[in-house]
Design an enzyme around this catalytic site. Structure first.
Site, PDB file in Angstrom:
ATOM      1  N   TYR A  36       0.789  -1.233   0.000  1.00 25.96           N
ATOM      2  CA  TYR A  36       0.000   0.000   0.000  1.00 25.96           C
ATOM      3  C   TYR A  36       0.822   1.285   0.000  1.00 25.96           C
ATOM      4  O   TYR A  36       0.257   2.374  -0.082  1.00 25.96           O
ATOM      5  CB  TYR A  36      -0.951   0.005   1.205  1.00 25.96           C
ATOM      6  CG  TYR A  36      -1.893  -1.174   1.198  1.00 25.96           C
ATOM      7  CD1 TYR A  36      -2.931  -1.249   0.279  1.00 25.96           C
ATOM      8  CD2 TYR A  36      -1.735  -2.225   2.091  1.00 25.96           C
ATOM      9  CE1 TYR A  36      -3.788  -2.334   0.257  1.00 25.96           C
ATOM     10  CE2 TYR A  36      -2.594  -3.320   2.084  1.00 25.96           C
ATOM     11  CZ  TYR A  36      -3.611  -3.369   1.161  1.00 25.96           C
ATOM     12  OH  TYR A  36      -4.461  -4.445   1.135  1.00 25.96           O
ATOM     13  N   HIS A  51      -8.406   1.817  -5.922  1.00 23.30           N
ATOM     14  CA  HIS A  51      -7.703   0.847  -5.075  1.00 23.30           C
ATOM     15  C   HIS A  51      -6.211   1.092  -5.209  1.00 23.30           C
ATOM     16  O   HIS A  51      -5.704   1.259  -6.320  1.00 23.30           O
ATOM     17  CB  HIS A  51      -8.029  -0.586  -5.488  1.00 23.30           C
ATOM     18  CG  HIS A  51      -9.474  -0.905  -5.352  1.00 23.30           C
ATOM     19  ND1 HIS A  51     -10.056  -1.191  -4.145  1.00 23.30           N
ATOM     20  CD2 HIS A  51     -10.465  -0.945  -6.276  1.00 23.30           C
ATOM     21  CE1 HIS A  51     -11.343  -1.399  -4.328  1.00 23.30           C
ATOM     22  NE2 HIS A  51     -11.620  -1.246  -5.611  1.00 23.30           N
TER      23      HIS A  51
END
Length: 144
Positions: A23, A100
């Site tokens: 991430y 995302h």
């Protein structure tokens, strides 16, 4: 001034700490501050909201009705499970784009399905935090 809402789902408050190899190392606050500055420069107001619970996200979507012109949403794990959030987005009929950080199509098979992709204006995935910048650019272009 038109309003854009950035909605972030569960565990995104842990950005910068949680699995940075997937991430990235930017915090959610850093991403939000950068996007707010970009929006203001172009004459738009960006409101940000993050929740770990489905009910809070649904309530915020309902509150957006009549007040928000476009939604940028990273539903996180709710992408693959929440018919209720999908129904809330359909109920308010505010255009939205799905974002995302990771490429959900190249991860575990249970992450491949999205309850939002068929009703969204588009999907941005796998581009890390920069995906939010692209989503904001798209939102602003759509509102002009």
């Amino acid at each position: 001034m038109q309003n854009i809402l950035l909605l972030n789902g569960p565990n995104l408050n842990m950005l910068g700490k949680r699995e940075p190899h997937i991430y990235g190392d930017q915090t959610l606050l850093e991403i939000e501050q950068r996007l707010k500055q970009q929006a203001i420069k172009q004459g738009y107001n960006l409101l940000c909201f993050q929740a770990n619970g489905e009910e809070a996200i649904i309530n915020r979507i309902h509150q957006a009705f009549g007040n928000i012109d476009f939604i940028i949403i990273n539903p996180a794990a709710f992408t693959h499970t929440s018919i209720a959030i999908r129904d809330a987005l359909l109920a308010v009929a505010i255009p939205f784009i799905e974002v995302h950080l990771s490429n959900i199509c190249s991860r575990e098979s249970f992450r491949h399905h999205s309850y939002f992709s068929d009703i969204s204006q588009g999907i941005i995935c796998g581009l890390g935090p920069k995906g939010y910048d692209y989503a904001l650019d798209f939102a602003i272009s759509s509102l002009k």
